[in-house]
Design an enzyme around this catalytic site. Structure first.
Site, PDB file in Angstrom:
ATOM      1  N   ASP A  16      -2.371  10.906  -5.100  1.00  0.00           N
ATOM      2  CA  ASP A  16      -2.969  11.833  -5.761  1.00  0.00           C
ATOM      3  C   ASP A  16      -3.996  12.786  -5.206  1.00  0.00           C
ATOM      4  OD1 ASP A  16      -5.135   9.800  -5.296  1.00  0.00           O
ATOM      5  OD2 ASP A  16      -6.283  10.967  -7.039  1.00  0.00           O
ATOM      6  N   LYS A  31      -0.574   6.804   8.373  1.00  0.00           N
ATOM      7  CA  LYS A  31      -1.156   8.061   8.969  1.00  0.00           C
ATOM      8  C   LYS A  31      -1.510   7.930  10.575  1.00  0.00           C
ATOM      9  CE  LYS A  31      -3.298  11.007   5.880  1.00  0.00           C
ATOM     10  NZ  LYS A  31      -4.535  11.736   5.286  1.00  0.00           N
ATOM     11  N   GLU A  40       0.766  -1.267  -0.160  1.00  0.00           N
ATOM     12  CA  GLU A  40       0.154  -0.014  -0.039  1.00  0.00           C
ATOM     13  C   GLU A  40       1.112   1.146  -0.083  1.00  0.00           C
ATOM     14  OE1 GLU A  40      -2.870   1.163  -0.488  1.00  0.00           O
ATOM     15  OE2 GLU A  40      -4.593   0.026   0.416  1.00  0.00           O
ATOM     16  N   PHE A  79      -3.356  15.767   4.177  1.00  0.00           N
ATOM     17  CA  PHE A  79      -3.269  15.208   2.963  1.00  0.00           C
ATOM     18  C   PHE A  79      -2.124  15.315   2.096  1.00  0.00           C
ATOM     19  CE2 PHE A  79      -4.786  14.933  -1.378  1.00  0.00           C
ATOM     20  CZ  PHE A  79      -5.931  14.166  -1.224  1.00  0.00           C
ATOM     21  N   VAL A  80      -1.573  14.185   1.642  1.00  0.00           N
ATOM     22  CA  VAL A  80      -0.398  14.234   1.002  1.00  0.00           C
ATOM     23  C   VAL A  80      -0.383  13.689  -0.628  1.00  0.00           C
ATOM     24  CG1 VAL A  80       1.215  13.913   2.922  1.00  0.00           C
ATOM     25  CG2 VAL A  80       0.179  11.799   2.234  1.00  0.00           C
ATOM     26  N   ASP A 126      -4.706   5.040   5.848  1.00  0.00           N
ATOM     27  CA  ASP A 126      -5.402   6.114   6.574  1.00  0.00           C
ATOM     28  C   ASP A 126      -6.049   5.835   7.738  1.00  0.00           C
ATOM     29  OD1 ASP A 126      -6.476   8.461   7.128  1.00  0.00           O
ATOM     30  OD2 ASP A 126      -6.879   9.245   4.966  1.00  0.00           O
TER      31      ASP A 126
HETATM   32  C1  PRP Z   1      -5.817   5.175  -0.689  1.00  0.00           C
HETATM   33  C2  PRP Z   1      -4.840   4.233  -0.398  1.00  0.00           C
HETATM   34  C3  PRP Z   1      -5.268   2.943   0.190  1.00  0.00           C
HETATM   35  C4  PRP Z   1      -6.724   3.672   0.870  1.00  0.00           C
HETATM   36  C5  PRP Z   1      -6.371   4.003   2.336  1.00  0.00           C
HETATM   37  O1  PRP Z   1      -6.439   4.821  -1.949  1.00  0.00           O
HETATM   38  O2  PRP Z   1      -3.961   3.726  -1.588  1.00  0.00           O
HETATM   39  O3  PRP Z   1      -5.984   2.109  -0.427  1.00  0.00           O
HETATM   40  O4  PRP Z   1      -6.725   4.873   0.188  1.00  0.00           O
HETATM   41  O5  PRP Z   1      -7.389   4.595   3.137  1.00  0.00           O
HETATM   42  P1  PRP Z   1      -8.001   4.174   4.229  1.00  0.00           P
HETATM   43  O6  PRP Z   1      -6.950   3.480   5.104  1.00  0.00           O
HETATM   44  O7  PRP Z   1      -8.579   5.299   4.992  1.00  0.00           O
HETATM   45  O8  PRP Z   1      -9.024   2.977   3.901  1.00  0.00           O
HETATM   46  P2  PRP Z   1      -7.434   5.602  -2.803  1.00  0.00           P
HETATM   47  O9  PRP Z   1      -8.962   5.274  -2.538  1.00  0.00           O
HETATM   48  O10 PRP Z   1      -7.211   7.254  -2.573  1.00  0.00           O
HETATM   49  O11 PRP Z   1      -7.029   5.185  -4.411  1.00  0.00           O
HETATM   50  P3  PRP Z   1      -6.058   5.325  -5.299  1.00  0.00           P
HETATM   51  O12 PRP Z   1      -4.736   4.456  -4.697  1.00  0.00           O
HETATM   52  O13 PRP Z   1      -6.430   5.096  -6.656  1.00  0.00           O
HETATM   53  O14 PRP Z   1      -5.521   6.900  -5.279  1.00  0.00           O
END
Ligand code: PRP
Length: 177
Positions: free
Chosen positions: A158, A130, A98, A151-152, A102
């Site tokens: 992205d 985080k 990952e 927010f990074v 978050d």
């Molecule tokens: C991000 C990251 C994890 C998720 C973490 O993906 O890659 O998969 O959020 O968040 P959480 O711990 O609160 O569940 P995102 O949904 O932004 O998709 P992306 O990787 O396509 O940008």
């Protein structure tokens, strides 16, 4: 309003050192074994590409894409698989890769989902974790960096699909979130 990069969080050199450290740890821990790295699209693709090239034991890759339901700012923990793995993970030493953990809800779902498929072992490697109160507890064995709740973007992460290509990780200004 155009988002503004407010603060450098991790330079390319710091990221490189962190990725090296994780690759060394994984290579030592999995000596004599083969690993299947499962990248969580899209964010993890940059990290996985660098990590995989520094791991010294045999490595296979696969990718999964998920989306979580919820409001713009709060994930509900209900996750839908948009693209499943191509490979069967049964009997393999799987590491979920990952970019960021978050709330931990996506990862909690992925862990349950992967475990149900019968891997020989399952661990998680996250570049960023985080530090937020009330986060759902997931055991992340390999963590690159712990960061505050900002927010990074960059290095795969992205803002509205922008900034994934930045070679560093930076915080966006509050008014752009
Ligand atoms: C991000 C990251 C994890 C998720 C973490 O993906 O890659 O998969 O959020 O968040 P959480 O711990 O609160 O569940 P995102 O949904 O932004 O998709 P992306 O990787 O396509 O940008």
């Amino acid at each position: 309003m155009a988002p503004r990069i407010e603060k450098m969080m991790l330079t390319p050199e710091e990221i490189r050192e962190g990725v090296w450290r994780l690759a060394r740890q994984i290579s030592t821990d999995y000596e004599g074994k083969e690993i299947l790295l499962v990248g969580v699209l899209k964010g993890a693709f940059v990290f996985l590409a660098d990590l995989a090239r520094l791991i010294t034991v045999p490595v296979q890759f696969d990718f999964i894409a998920v989306s979580s339901y919820g409001s713009a700012t709060k994930t509900s923990g209900v996750v839908r698989i948009k693209k499943d793995l191509d490979m069967d993970v049964r009997g393999k030493h799987v590491i979920i890769v990952e970019d960021i953990v978050d709330t931990g809800l996506t990862l909690a779902y992925l862990m349950r989902n992967m475990l149900a498929r019968g891997p020989a072992s399952l661990e998680v490697c996250a570049l960023l974790e985080k530090e937020i109160p009330g986060k759902s507890e997931v055991n992340i064995k390999y963590v690159g960096f712990k960061i505050p709740d900002v927010f990074v973007v960059g290095y795969g992460l992205d803002w509205a699909e922008n900034y994934r290509n930045l070679p560093y990780i930076a915080a966006l200004s509050k008014d752009s979130q």
